[in-house]
Design an enzyme around this catalytic site. Structure first.
Site, PDB file in Angstrom:
ATOM      1  CG  ASP A 257       4.634   0.086  -2.932  1.00  0.00           C
ATOM      2  OD1 ASP A 257       5.483   0.987  -2.983  1.00  0.00           O
ATOM      3  OD2 ASP A 257       4.103  -0.304  -1.870  1.00  0.00           O
TER       4      ASP A 257
ATOM      5  CE  LYS B 125       6.095   1.251   0.697  1.00  0.00           C
ATOM      6  NZ  LYS B 125       5.506  -0.031   0.248  1.00  0.00           N
TER       7      LYS B 125
ATOM      8  CE1 TYR C  66       3.147  -2.484   3.660  1.00  0.00           C
ATOM      9  CE2 TYR C  66       3.317  -2.877   1.307  1.00  0.00           C
ATOM     10  CZ  TYR C  66       3.158  -2.004   2.360  1.00  0.00           C
ATOM     11  OH  TYR C  66       3.010  -0.670   2.110  1.00  0.00           O
TER      12      TYR C  66
END
Length: 281
Positions: free
Chosen positions: A52, A82, A57
């Protein structure tokens, strides 16, 4: 594009679209780009088959490189990323997806999530419609959300006709999200826990420590086992090889029903991250 669990000991969850996700995965939040490749490589070697990450990030490139060079068949690794708040909106979502895939170096994505509802911006419905197109085009297996509340989920479902496969939310013994989990169950939305160890804040809890001592396990292993027995998808993160491996070693024991209840009783409504109602607006 459907994950198979034949080569993994990890239990799986069948999502509402029929796709399958490993119940235990590896998260790379706060893992720097220059450490992501090594951390993900260690995780894959330990047996994790779900990774994930997120555009925010800033470690999609290292994460993708580790997956590509692992030697593990692509259909045996479930990959999630995401969409960041600033990229919400129909056309901007499609552009952001292309950027993420370029960073990851992958041909398709298993799960794409809206990172935060950012309800005040009012763009999450158009964003999810772009997600629907990506899924219809075969570029994404499953589509879901992160940090969404019941009210926003209802509005999203009513506007798009699609129930998100997953809602990834902060969830740990100090924030058990019982009402939200019940709402998810009623809608057939899988609950995925980020910050499953409370960003480390619950590892020193004496109640969890006592259960860990009784079982001869670490507090982290006990908490991860609690998540699994609740039915949560859980994605612990670490950059320490020993902890990455230890966090995966949670399938040789079970908590008793009383132990599960005791850990759930630690709920204090304590967040370590932002309030979804306010963040990103």
């Amino acid at each position: 594009m459907t994950f198979s669990s034949e080569s993994s000991s990890v239990p799986t969850i069948i999502l509402n679209d029929g796709k399958v996700i490993p119940q235990l995965g590896f998260g790379v939040w706060q893992v720097p780009e220059d450490g992501a490749e090594a951390a993900v490589t260690t995780a894959l070697e330990a047996g994790y088959r779900s990774i994930d990450t997120a555009a925010a990030y800033q470690n999609e490139a290292g994460t993708g490189k580790a997956i590509r060079e692992s030697g593990i068949p692509r259909d045996q690794v479930f990959v999630t990323t995401k969409l960041w708040n600033d990229d919400q909106g129909y056309d901007s979502t499609l552009r952001a997806f292309d950027r993420s895939m370029g960073q990851l170096g992958l041909d398709y994505l298993d799960l794409y999530l809206i990172h935060w509802q950012a309800a005040g911006k009012g763009r999450y419905i158009d964003t999810f419609k772009a997600f629907q197109k990506l899924q219809a085009d075969g570029r994404v297996g499953s589509i879901g959300v992160s940090n969404f509340t019941p009210d926003t989920l209802d509005k999203l479902i009513d506007a798009t006709g699609t129930v998100p496969a997953v809602n990834q939310v902060e969830l740990h013994p100090k924030l058990t999200q019982e009402d939200l989990r019940a709402f998810h169950t009623g809608k057939a939305i899988a609950t995925e826990a980020w910050s499953p160890l409370g960003s480390g804040t619950v590892l020193d809890d004496p109640t969890i420590g006592s259960i860990a001592d009784q079982l001869g396990k670490t507090p982290a292993q006990v908490i991860i086992r609690w998540h699994l027995q609740l039915g949560n998808i859980v994605i612990p993160k670490s950059v320490t090889p020993e902890r990455i491996t230890s966090n995966f070693d949670v399938f040789g024991f079970e908590l008793t029903p009383d132990q599960v209840t005791t850990i759930s009783g630690l709920d204090a409504g304590h967040r370590t991250g932002p309030d979804p109602e306010k963040f990103g607006n």
